[in-house]
Motif scaffolding. Structure first.
Motif, PDB file in Angstrom:
ATOM      1  N   ARG A   1     -18.567 -10.648 -28.194  1.00 43.94           N
ATOM      2  CA  ARG A   1     -17.451 -10.285 -29.070  1.00 43.94           C
ATOM      3  C   ARG A   1     -17.007 -11.458 -29.950  1.00 43.94           C
ATOM      4  O   ARG A   1     -16.215 -11.288 -30.856  1.00 43.94           O
ATOM      5  CB  ARG A   1     -16.288  -9.673 -28.285  1.00 43.94           C
ATOM      6  N   GLU A   2     -17.525 -12.650 -29.672  1.00 42.39           N
ATOM      7  CA  GLU A   2     -17.224 -13.821 -30.515  1.00 42.39           C
ATOM      8  C   GLU A   2     -18.391 -14.161 -31.446  1.00 42.39           C
ATOM      9  O   GLU A   2     -18.392 -15.206 -32.090  1.00 42.39           O
ATOM     10  CB  GLU A   2     -16.927 -15.047 -29.637  1.00 42.39           C
ATOM     11  N   GLN A   3     -19.395 -13.309 -31.470  1.00 41.66           N
ATOM     12  CA  GLN A   3     -20.600 -13.578 -32.275  1.00 41.66           C
ATOM     13  C   GLN A   3     -21.285 -14.882 -31.868  1.00 41.66           C
ATOM     14  O   GLN A   3     -21.621 -15.737 -32.684  1.00 41.66           O
ATOM     15  CB  GLN A   3     -20.296 -13.506 -33.767  1.00 41.66           C
TER      16      GLN A   3
ATOM     17  N   TYR B   1     -18.353 -12.259 -22.663  1.00 41.28           N
ATOM     18  CA  TYR B   1     -17.373 -12.917 -23.539  1.00 41.28           C
ATOM     19  C   TYR B   1     -17.987 -13.283 -24.895  1.00 41.28           C
ATOM     20  O   TYR B   1     -17.319 -13.232 -25.919  1.00 41.28           O
ATOM     21  CB  TYR B   1     -16.873 -14.217 -22.888  1.00 41.28           C
ATOM     22  N   ALA B   2     -19.244 -13.661 -24.854  1.00 43.08           N
ATOM     23  CA  ALA B   2     -19.848 -14.274 -26.035  1.00 43.08           C
ATOM     24  C   ALA B   2     -20.101 -13.284 -27.160  1.00 43.08           C
ATOM     25  O   ALA B   2     -19.890 -13.608 -28.334  1.00 43.08           O
ATOM     26  CB  ALA B   2     -21.153 -14.946 -25.635  1.00 43.08           C
TER      27      ALA B   2
ATOM     28  N   LYS C   1     -16.153 -20.759 -30.110  1.00 44.41           N
ATOM     29  CA  LYS C   1     -15.160 -19.707 -30.376  1.00 44.41           C
ATOM     30  C   LYS C   1     -14.154 -20.148 -31.442  1.00 44.41           C
ATOM     31  O   LYS C   1     -13.634 -19.334 -32.204  1.00 44.41           O
ATOM     32  CB  LYS C   1     -14.437 -19.405 -29.053  1.00 44.41           C
ATOM     33  N   SER C   2     -13.897 -21.459 -31.517  1.00 46.91           N
ATOM     34  CA  SER C   2     -12.908 -21.980 -32.475  1.00 46.91           C
ATOM     35  C   SER C   2     -13.498 -22.181 -33.871  1.00 46.91           C
ATOM     36  O   SER C   2     -12.768 -22.493 -34.807  1.00 46.91           O
ATOM     37  CB  SER C   2     -12.362 -23.327 -31.966  1.00 46.91           C
TER      38      SER C   2
ATOM     39  N   ARG D   1     -21.198 -17.570 -34.735  1.00 45.44           N
ATOM     40  CA  ARG D   1     -20.319 -18.696 -34.397  1.00 45.44           C
ATOM     41  C   ARG D   1     -21.071 -19.749 -33.585  1.00 45.44           C
ATOM     42  O   ARG D   1     -20.699 -20.915 -33.569  1.00 45.44           O
ATOM     43  CB  ARG D   1     -19.115 -18.206 -33.581  1.00 45.44           C
TER      44      ARG D   1
END
Ligand SMILES: NC(=O)c1ccc[n+]([C@@H]2O[C@H](COP(=O)([O-])OP(=O)(O)OC[C@H]3O[C@@H](n4cnc5c(N)ncnc54)[C@H](OP(=O)(O)O)[C@@H]3O)[C@@H](O)[C@H]2O)c1
Length: 248
Positions: free
Chosen positions: A185-187, A182-183, A135-136, A144
């Motif tokens: 939306r973070e690609q 969750y994943a 995510k970072s 990502r």
């Protein structure tokens, strides 16, 4: 048709030293032309097996770092060391897993704790750390990050002698389904790999009849690697792969 490439891809493989993990590592090395600048971070408990793979990788011009560590005692070390070494984690392929098998009424509390420690506790903490790391990160090659976890057909179907193992695999599936919320939306892509019986050291001694019916580890590894190369506009969520003759 399959011309996709992933440049400078950093891949952690847990359980890399033998069985399905070893097949995934060998498959990645063999497909290196589609992973220019591939960097492998290989971990399990047996250093000699990891070093043999490191030598193999080097002979094909692929960089590989190894870490001998017990996921049950330090589940996040591989992520930390990989980031220190390569700066990011593009893909985590979580193959490490254990089983204890026997009649439902005979399995012990020790069997339960042993399996849960690696298959549930370590898996949760490892995937949580990987997700936070990915995510970072900046987006690379359209994503990502990618996470693949080998659960089992025993994560959706009951087998005798497998009460604890099935419970741990059903639990892994639950975690992956929540993580996808969750994943995406973070690609970050998440693939659950559900193999049937494949001939690996996990099985111990097997009869000739069983051997003839089981998949080869590479049968499982090949579609896993192909899934990494799927265009970033799509995600493969589950991959069920079993022997052509059915479950044992
Ligand atoms: N083979 C099958 O038929 C089959 C079918 C469905 C699902 N699966 C699943 O696929 C995964 C891989 O199975 P496999 O058949 O390849 O098993 P395997 O041959 O026994 O290999 C397991 C790997 O995981 C590592 N490992 C186990 N516990 C660990 C720990 N606490 N810390 C670090 N590394 C650990 C082992 O390394 P060390 O021994 O060096 O520690 C080994 O490299 C497992 O999750 C299994 O449940 C297998």
């Amino acid at each position: 048709m399959n011309s996709l490439t992933l440049n400078d891809h950093v891949v952690i493989v847990t359980g890399a030293g033998k069985g399905l993990g070893e097949a995934v590592v060998s498959g990645l090395i063999e497909k290196r032309l589609q992973f220019p600048g591939l960097k492998l971070f290989l971990t399990s408990r047996t250093l000699s097996e990891l070093e043999a793979l490191q030598i193999k990788a080097k002979s094909f011009g692929v960089e590989a770092e190894v870490l001998a560590a017990d996921l049950a005692t330090n589940p996040v070390l591989a992520i930390e060391k990989c980031v220190q070494r390569f700066g990011r984690v593009d893909t985590l392929i979580h193959c490490a897993g254990v089983g204890r098998f026997g009649e439902f009424q005979s399995l012990t509390r020790d069997d339960l704790e042993f399996v849960m420690k690696t298959n549930i506790e370590a898996t949760f903490l490892l995937l949580q750390k990987a997700f936070i790391q990915m995510k970072s990160q900046t987006i690379q090659n359209g994503l990502r990050g990618q996470i693949q976890v080998i659960t089992s057909v025993a994560g959706e179907k009951p087998f005798e002698q497998s009460s604890i193992y099935c419970m741990s695999k059903y639990a892994q599936r639950g975690l992956l389904e929540v993580m996808r919320l969750y994943a995406y939306r973070e690609q970050i892509r998440i693939l659950e790999v559900k193999p049937g019986a494949a001939l690996t050291p996990m099985w111990g001694e097997v009869t000739a009849d069983m051997t003839s019916k089981m998949m080869k580890p590479s049968d499982v590894a090949i579609p896993m690697i192909d899934a990494l190369l799927l265009p970033p506009s799509a995600t493969l969520e589950t991959l069920t792969i079993r022997p052509l003759s059915g479950d044992l």
